[in-house]
Design a protein around this motif. Structure first.
Motif, PDB file in Angstrom:
ATOM      1  N   GLN A 182      27.910  32.581  41.156  1.00 24.31           N
ATOM      2  CA  GLN A 182      28.953  33.485  40.661  1.00 24.31           C
ATOM      3  C   GLN A 182      28.559  34.907  41.034  1.00 24.31           C
ATOM      4  OE1 GLN A 182      29.604  33.971  36.300  1.00 24.31           O
ATOM      5  NE2 GLN A 182      30.855  32.139  36.524  1.00 24.31           N
ATOM      6  N   ARG A 183      29.554  35.751  41.229  1.00 24.60           N
ATOM      7  CA  ARG A 183      29.252  37.171  41.469  1.00 24.60           C
ATOM      8  C   ARG A 183      29.829  37.991  40.330  1.00 24.60           C
ATOM      9  NH1 ARG A 183      28.541  42.190  41.418  1.00 24.60           N
ATOM     10  NH2 ARG A 183      28.770  43.464  43.288  1.00 24.60           N
ATOM     11  N   THR A 184      31.177  38.152  40.352  1.00 25.72           N
ATOM     12  CA  THR A 184      31.811  39.053  39.377  1.00 25.72           C
ATOM     13  C   THR A 184      32.176  38.353  38.072  1.00 25.72           C
ATOM     14  OG1 THR A 184      34.046  38.518  40.109  1.00 25.72           O
ATOM     15  CG2 THR A 184      32.912  40.291  41.295  1.00 25.72           C
ATOM     16  N   GLY A 185      32.247  37.011  38.105  1.00 26.97           N
ATOM     17  CA  GLY A 185      32.733  36.277  36.937  1.00 26.97           C
ATOM     18  C   GLY A 185      34.242  36.391  36.772  1.00 26.97           C
ATOM     19  N   HIS A 186      34.980  36.814  37.818  1.00 26.78           N
ATOM     20  CA  HIS A 186      36.447  36.865  37.715  1.00 26.78           C
ATOM     21  C   HIS A 186      37.052  35.467  37.596  1.00 26.78           C
ATOM     22  CE1 HIS A 186      36.404  41.122  38.938  1.00 26.78           C
ATOM     23  NE2 HIS A 186      37.649  41.158  38.513  1.00 26.78           N
ATOM     24  N   GLY A 187      36.350  34.477  38.143  1.00 28.50           N
ATOM     25  CA  GLY A 187      36.868  33.108  38.085  1.00 28.50           C
ATOM     26  C   GLY A 187      36.073  32.242  37.119  1.00 28.50           C
ATOM     27  N   ALA A 188      35.437  32.870  36.139  1.00 30.68           N
ATOM     28  CA  ALA A 188      34.485  32.143  35.284  1.00 30.68           C
ATOM     29  C   ALA A 188      35.147  31.234  34.262  1.00 30.68           C
ATOM     30  CB  ALA A 188      33.605  33.150  34.550  1.00 30.68           C
ATOM     31  N   GLN A 189      36.383  31.484  33.943  1.00 28.30           N
ATOM     32  CA  GLN A 189      37.042  30.771  32.836  1.00 28.30           C
ATOM     33  C   GLN A 189      36.983  29.260  32.986  1.00 28.30           C
ATOM     34  OE1 GLN A 189      38.133  33.194  34.611  1.00 28.30           O
ATOM     35  NE2 GLN A 189      39.615  34.503  33.599  1.00 28.30           N
ATOM     36  N   ALA A 190      36.973  28.803  34.251  1.00 34.21           N
ATOM     37  CA  ALA A 190      37.161  27.377  34.477  1.00 34.21           C
ATOM     38  C   ALA A 190      35.861  26.575  34.423  1.00 34.21           C
ATOM     39  CB  ALA A 190      37.829  27.186  35.839  1.00 34.21           C
ATOM     40  N   LEU A 191      34.724  27.234  34.432  1.00 33.31           N
ATOM     41  CA  LEU A 191      33.452  26.494  34.536  1.00 33.31           C
ATOM     42  C   LEU A 191      33.139  25.643  33.305  1.00 33.31           C
ATOM     43  CD1 LEU A 191      30.991  28.912  36.294  1.00 33.31           C
ATOM     44  CD2 LEU A 191      31.078  26.459  36.677  1.00 33.31           C
ATOM     45  N   ASP A 192      32.560  24.487  33.560  1.00 29.86           N
ATOM     46  CA  ASP A 192      32.196  23.565  32.488  1.00 29.86           C
ATOM     47  C   ASP A 192      30.687  23.687  32.236  1.00 29.86           C
ATOM     48  OD1 ASP A 192      31.547  21.421  30.957  1.00 29.86           O
ATOM     49  OD2 ASP A 192      32.102  19.894  32.430  1.00 29.86           O
ATOM     50  N   TRP A 193      30.296  24.109  31.043  1.00 26.19           N
ATOM     51  CA  TRP A 193      28.872  24.315  30.746  1.00 26.19           C
ATOM     52  C   TRP A 193      28.276  23.149  29.968  1.00 26.19           C
ATOM     53  CZ3 TRP A 193      26.755  27.769  33.665  1.00 26.19           C
ATOM     54  CH2 TRP A 193      27.506  28.856  34.108  1.00 26.19           C
TER      55      TRP A 193
ATOM     56  N   GLY B  19      39.406  53.621  56.963  1.00 27.32           N
ATOM     57  CA  GLY B  19      39.081  54.798  57.772  1.00 27.32           C
ATOM     58  C   GLY B  19      39.033  54.475  59.252  1.00 27.32           C
ATOM     59  N   GLN B  20      38.795  53.200  59.567  1.00 28.55           N
ATOM     60  CA  GLN B  20      38.718  52.802  60.980  1.00 28.55           C
ATOM     61  C   GLN B  20      40.013  52.137  61.462  1.00 28.55           C
ATOM     62  OE1 GLN B  20      34.858  51.226  62.323  1.00 28.55           O
ATOM     63  NE2 GLN B  20      34.395  51.005  60.160  1.00 28.55           N
ATOM     64  N   GLY B  21      41.075  52.242  60.639  1.00 24.52           N
ATOM     65  CA  GLY B  21      42.354  51.664  61.050  1.00 24.52           C
ATOM     66  C   GLY B  21      42.347  50.153  60.980  1.00 24.52           C
ATOM     67  N   LEU B  22      41.620  49.611  60.007  1.00 16.95           N
ATOM     68  CA  LEU B  22      41.539  48.150  59.862  1.00 16.95           C
ATOM     69  C   LEU B  22      41.886  47.742  58.433  1.00 16.95           C
ATOM     70  CD1 LEU B  22      38.170  47.538  61.730  1.00 16.95           C
ATOM     71  CD2 LEU B  22      40.434  46.815  62.511  1.00 16.95           C
ATOM     72  N   ALA B  23      42.409  46.530  58.308  1.00 16.73           N
ATOM     73  CA  ALA B  23      42.687  45.978  56.975  1.00 16.73           C
ATOM     74  C   ALA B  23      42.123  44.565  56.904  1.00 16.73           C
ATOM     75  CB  ALA B  23      44.190  45.946  56.732  1.00 16.73           C
ATOM     76  N   ALA B  24      41.782  44.155  55.688  1.00 14.68           N
ATOM     77  CA  ALA B  24      41.341  42.780  55.446  1.00 14.68           C
ATOM     78  C   ALA B  24      42.337  42.137  54.493  1.00 14.68           C
ATOM     79  CB  ALA B  24      39.942  42.780  54.840  1.00 14.68           C
ATOM     80  N   LEU B  25      42.258  40.819  54.383  1.00 12.58           N
ATOM     81  CA  LEU B  25      43.258  40.102  53.568  1.00 12.58           C
ATOM     82  C   LEU B  25      42.814  39.978  52.109  1.00 12.58           C
ATOM     83  CD1 LEU B  25      44.387  37.332  56.086  1.00 12.58           C
ATOM     84  CD2 LEU B  25      45.187  39.694  55.821  1.00 12.58           C
ATOM     85  N   HIS B  26      42.494  41.120  51.506  1.00 11.02           N
ATOM     86  CA  HIS B  26      42.093  41.095  50.091  1.00 11.02           C
ATOM     87  C   HIS B  26      43.315  40.920  49.191  1.00 11.02           C
ATOM     88  CE1 HIS B  26      43.678  45.133  49.412  1.00 11.02           C
ATOM     89  NE2 HIS B  26      43.143  45.467  50.577  1.00 11.02           N
ATOM     90  N   GLY B  27      43.045  40.703  47.895  1.00  7.28           N
ATOM     91  CA  GLY B  27      44.134  40.498  46.951  1.00  7.28           C
ATOM     92  C   GLY B  27      44.436  41.762  46.178  1.00  7.28           C
ATOM     93  N   SER B  28      44.923  41.575  44.938  1.00  2.10           N
ATOM     94  CA  SER B  28      45.408  42.719  44.182  1.00  2.10           C
ATOM     95  C   SER B  28      44.291  43.575  43.598  1.00  2.10           C
ATOM     96  CB  SER B  28      46.335  42.241  43.067  1.00  2.10           C
ATOM     97  OG  SER B  28      45.664  41.332  42.232  1.00  2.10           O
ATOM     98  N   ALA B  29      43.131  42.970  43.289  1.00  2.00           N
ATOM     99  CA  ALA B  29      42.073  43.738  42.631  1.00  2.00           C
ATOM    100  C   ALA B  29      40.964  44.071  43.625  1.00  2.00           C
ATOM    101  CB  ALA B  29      41.506  42.948  41.452  1.00  2.00           C
ATOM    102  N   ARG B  30      40.448  45.301  43.562  1.00  2.00           N
ATOM    103  CA  ARG B  30      39.397  45.755  44.475  1.00  2.00           C
ATOM    104  C   ARG B  30      38.046  45.141  44.164  1.00  2.00           C
ATOM    105  NH1 ARG B  30      39.348  50.715  46.864  1.00  2.00           N
ATOM    106  NH2 ARG B  30      37.248  51.225  46.168  1.00  2.00           N
ATOM    107  N   ASP B  31      37.828  44.817  42.881  1.00  2.00           N
ATOM    108  CA  ASP B  31      36.467  44.480  42.458  1.00  2.00           C
ATOM    109  C   ASP B  31      36.196  42.977  42.461  1.00  2.00           C
ATOM    110  OD1 ASP B  31      38.262  44.040  40.449  1.00  2.00           O
ATOM    111  OD2 ASP B  31      37.014  44.869  38.846  1.00  2.00           O
ATOM    112  N   ILE B  32      36.979  42.238  43.224  1.00  2.00           N
ATOM    113  CA  ILE B  32      36.768  40.800  43.383  1.00  2.00           C
ATOM    114  C   ILE B  32      35.742  40.589  44.492  1.00  2.00           C
ATOM    115  CG2 ILE B  32      37.909  38.660  44.142  1.00  2.00           C
ATOM    116  CD1 ILE B  32      39.261  39.349  41.664  1.00  2.00           C
ATOM    117  N   CYS B  33      34.917  39.560  44.357  1.00  2.00           N
ATOM    118  CA  CYS B  33      33.917  39.247  45.383  1.00  2.00           C
ATOM    119  C   CYS B  33      34.590  38.504  46.545  1.00  2.00           C
ATOM    120  CB  CYS B  33      32.826  38.397  44.755  1.00  2.00           C
ATOM    121  SG  CYS B  33      31.642  37.816  45.951  1.00  2.00           S
ATOM    122  N   ILE B  34      34.207  38.892  47.753  1.00  2.00           N
ATOM    123  CA  ILE B  34      34.849  38.307  48.937  1.00  2.00           C
ATOM    124  C   ILE B  34      34.563  36.802  49.020  1.00  2.00           C
ATOM    125  CG2 ILE B  34      34.904  38.364  51.478  1.00  2.00           C
ATOM    126  CD1 ILE B  34      34.269  41.395  51.247  1.00  2.00           C
ATOM    127  N   ALA B  35      33.338  36.400  48.675  1.00  2.00           N
ATOM    128  CA  ALA B  35      32.980  34.974  48.803  1.00  2.00           C
ATOM    129  C   ALA B  35      33.839  34.099  47.892  1.00  2.00           C
ATOM    130  CB  ALA B  35      31.498  34.772  48.503  1.00  2.00           C
TER     131      ALA B  35
END
Ligand SMILES: Cc1cc2nc3c(=O)[nH]c(=O)nc-3n(C[C@H](O)[C@H](O)[C@H](O)COP(=O)(O)OP(=O)(O)OC[C@H]3O[C@@H](n4cnc5c(N)ncnc54)[C@H](O)[C@@H]3O)c2cc1C
Length: 452
Positions: free
Chosen positions: A67-78, A119-135
Motif C-alpha cells: 500500500q502507498r497512500t491507503g486511498h484504496g484501503a477500505q477493501a482489504l481483509d485483515w 511544464g514540458q507540454g506532457l500529460a499523463a492519464l491520472h484521475g481526479s485526485a493528485r495525491d493518488i499513488c501511480i502504482a
C-alpha cells in the motif's frame, strides 16, 4: 529529467510491530473510518528491502499487503495475519520527454510528477485526485480526464517490475512474462509487490477545462441537459456531473463552504471553440459560476477539487449502461433537492470512447463496461453518522440498479467478490496466473483473487 531517486540498499528495514508508538500512524488509511489491522508495518526503501521483507513475512506465516497512500484501503481483509508494506520511501521518477515515457518507483504519487510533465507540454492519464499513488491506480485500471480519448492508464503501462513470492525481482512487459504483465493490469496487488512501473505520456500544451456551478435546486434541469449532451459528444470531451452538499468545515474554501451545488466539470482537448457546442446548452441555463478557460494540463489534477487530506467517509458505486431520462428523474428523487439526502457528493462520470474499447495489447481490465460511472460519498463526521451515510449511499446505488452494467474495482471501496468484474475466461486466466506466481497466496490485494 530525474526526480529525487530512492537510495539503493539490500538490507532489511525496521519492522513496526502492533503496539509500537508509531504503529497507529503507520497503519492510517486515507479514509479515517477504516481500521487497518496488520500484525506489522514496514517502509522499505527499495526492491532489495522489499525482497527481504517478503522472505521474512513468509518465514513468519504472514501475508503481504502492499500500500502507498491507503486511498484504496477500505477493501482489504485483515482476518488473516499480514505485514502491511508501505511504499512511501520508494520515490524517484525518470521522465524521458522526447520518447514520452515515464518510469516511476512504487511510492510515486501523481502530484510528484504532473507539475513537471505539464511544464514540458506532457500529460499523463491520472484521475481526479493528485495525491493518488501511480502504482495502485494503474494496477486497478485508472480512469481520468483524458480517458475517453486515450483510454485507461493500465492500457498505457508498458512495463512493471515486482518482487514475487519467492523474493525475486521480475520484470513483466510485452516480451518478458507477458501473461503476468497482462494480469497485473487490472488484477491489482495480487501477484507481488510492484517496485517500479513504466508508462506512456501524451503531448499536451494546453486544453480548455473548467466547471459550471448551479444552485443545488437546479440539479434536475442541469442533469437532464448534461445527459442529452453526453449522448453525442466527441472523445476529446470528458465531463462529469455532480451533486455537491459541502459541509461547513474550515478545510473547505470560503466561496463554497457549507453550500450546495449542481456542477458540470469538463476537460476539452482543444480550445474554446471546440468546447462551445457542448457548453452552450449548459451556459444557456445560466450557471452561477463559470470557471472555463485555457489551462495547462496540470490544472486537470485540481479540476475535481477532490479532498487532499484524509477524512472519514463511506461510498457506493456501480457502472451504468445508459442514462435515460427516467434514470435522471430517479437520481434526483433519491439524491437531489427535496430528497433529504445527506450525502456530500453524488457523481456521474461520462465514460465510453477509448475507455470502452478492448485492444489486443490491453491488460486483464481492458475496458470499462458502462457509459457512466456512478459514485456516491457520505462524510462520517461522528460515529453515529456511519449507519445513516451507509444507508444513504446504498439507497442511491439501489435506486440506480436497473441501469447497472458492472463495477470498476478502483471505485469499489468495500470487500467485494472481484470475479464479478471479469468475464469467465478472464477470471480463469487471472486465477491461473495467481496460482503460478503466488501458489501459497502470500499477497493480499485490496480486492482478492483467490487461488483456484
Ligand atoms: C479522493 C479519491 C479520488 C479518486 N479518484 C480516482 C479517479 O479519478 N480514477 C480512478 O481510477 N481511481 C480513483 N480513485 C481510486 C484510486 O485509484 C484507488 O483507490 C487506488 O487503489 C489508489 O491507489 P493507491 O496506491 O494510492 O492506494 P493504496 O490504498 O495505497 O493501494 C491500493 C491497492 O493497490 C495495490 N497496490 C498499491 N501499491 C502496490 C504495490 N507497490 N504493489 C502491489 N500492489 C500495490 C494494493 O492492492 C493496494 O491495496 C480515487 C480514490 C479517492 C479516495
Amino acid at each position: 529529467m530525474t526526480i529525487a531517486s530512492s537510495r539503493t540498499t539490500s538490507g532489511q528495514p525496521a519492522v513496526i510491530p502492533a503496539g509500537a508508538p508509531e504503529f497507529a500512524q503507520a497503519c492510517q488509511a486515507f479514509n479515517l473510518a477504516v481500521d487497518q489491522r496488520p500484525q506489522e508495518v514496514a517502509h522499505p526503501a527499495d526492491a532489495g528491502e522489499v525482497a527481504a521483507l517478503v522472505r521474512r513475512a513468509r518465514e513468519q506465516g504472514l501475508r503481504v499487503a502492499a500500500q502507498r497512500t491507503g486511498h484504496g484501503a477500505q477493501a482489504l481483509d485483515w482476518e488473516r495475519p499480514a505485514l502491511l508494506l508501505r511504499t512511501d520511501r520508494m520515490l524517484g521518477a525518470e521522465i524521458d520527454a522526447g520518447a514520452r515515457k515515464a518510469r516511476v518507483n512504487a511510492g510515486v504519487r501523481w502530484d510528484d510528477i504532473v507539475d513537471d510533465l505539464s511544464g514540458q507540454g506532457l500529460a499523463a492519464l491520472h484521475g481526479s485526485a493528485r495525491d493518488i499513488c501511480i502504482a495502485g491506480y494503474s494496477l486497478g485500471g485508472g480512469q481520468g480526464w483524458l480517458g475517453r480519448k486515450h483510454g485507461l492508464q493500465a492500457s498505457s503501462v508498458t512495463a512493471i517490475e515486482l518482487v514475487t513470492a519467492d523474493g525475486e525481482l521480475v520484470r513483466a512487459d510485452r516480451d518478458s512474462e507477458p501473461e503476468l504483465f497482462w494480469a497485473l493490469r487490472g488484477g491489482g496487488g495480487n501477484f507481488g509487490v510492484v517496485t517500479a512501473i513504466e508508462f506512456d505520456l501524451y503531448p499536451l500544451a494546453e486544453l480548455y477545462a473548467g466547471a459550471l456551478l448551479y444552485p443545488f435546486e437546479r440539479g434536475d434541469e442541469v442533469l437532464h441537459a448534461w445527459r442529452e449532451l453526453t449522448l453525442d459528444v466527441p472523445e476529446e470531451i470528458t465531463s462529469v456531473f455532480k451533486l455537491l452538499q459541502l459541509p461547513d468545515l474550515p478545510e473547505i474554501p470560503d466561496p463554497v463552504r457549507g453550500k450546495s451545488f449542481a456542477v458540470v466539470t469538463a476537460a476539452v482537448l482543444g480550445d474554446e471553440a471546440d468546447g462551445a457546442d457542448f457548453l452552450e446548452p449548459l451556459r444557456r441555463l445560466g450557471p452561477a459560476m463559470d470557471t472555463f478557460g485555457m489551462v495547462p494540463p496540470v490544472a486537470l489534477s485540481y479540476l475535481a477539487m477532490d479532498p487532499e487530506d484524509p477524512l472519514p467517509y463511506t461510498s457506493s458505486h456501480h457502472l451504468m449502461s445508459e442514462l435515460p431520462a427516467d434514470a435522471v428523474d430517479t437520481l434526483i428523487e433519491v439524491g437531489g433537492a427535496g430528497s433529504g439526502s445527506p450525502l456530500v457528493m453524488i457523481e456521474l462520470r461520462h465514460l465510453g470512447g477509448a475507455l470502452a474499447r478492448r485492444e489486443p495489447h490491453h491488460g486483464a481490465y481492458a475496458a470499462m463496461d458502462g457509459e457512466y460511472n456512478l459514485f456516491s460519498l457520505g462524510g462520517i463526521l461522528a460515529p453515529e453518522d456511519a449507519p445513516v451515510m451507509i444507508e444513504a449511499a446504498d439507497r442511491v446505488a439501489a435506486a440506480m440498479e436497473p441501469w447497472r452494467s458492472g463495477w470498476y474495482l478502483n471505485f469499489v471501496e468495500r470487500q467485494f467478490d472481484m470475479s464479478q468484474v471479469f468475464d469467465a475466461e478472464t477470471w480463469r486466466r487471472l486465477q491461473a496466473v495467481k496460482a503460478q506466481v503466488d501458489p501459497d497466496g502470500v499477497f493480499a490485494g485490496n480486492h482478492e483473487i483467490p487461488l483456484p
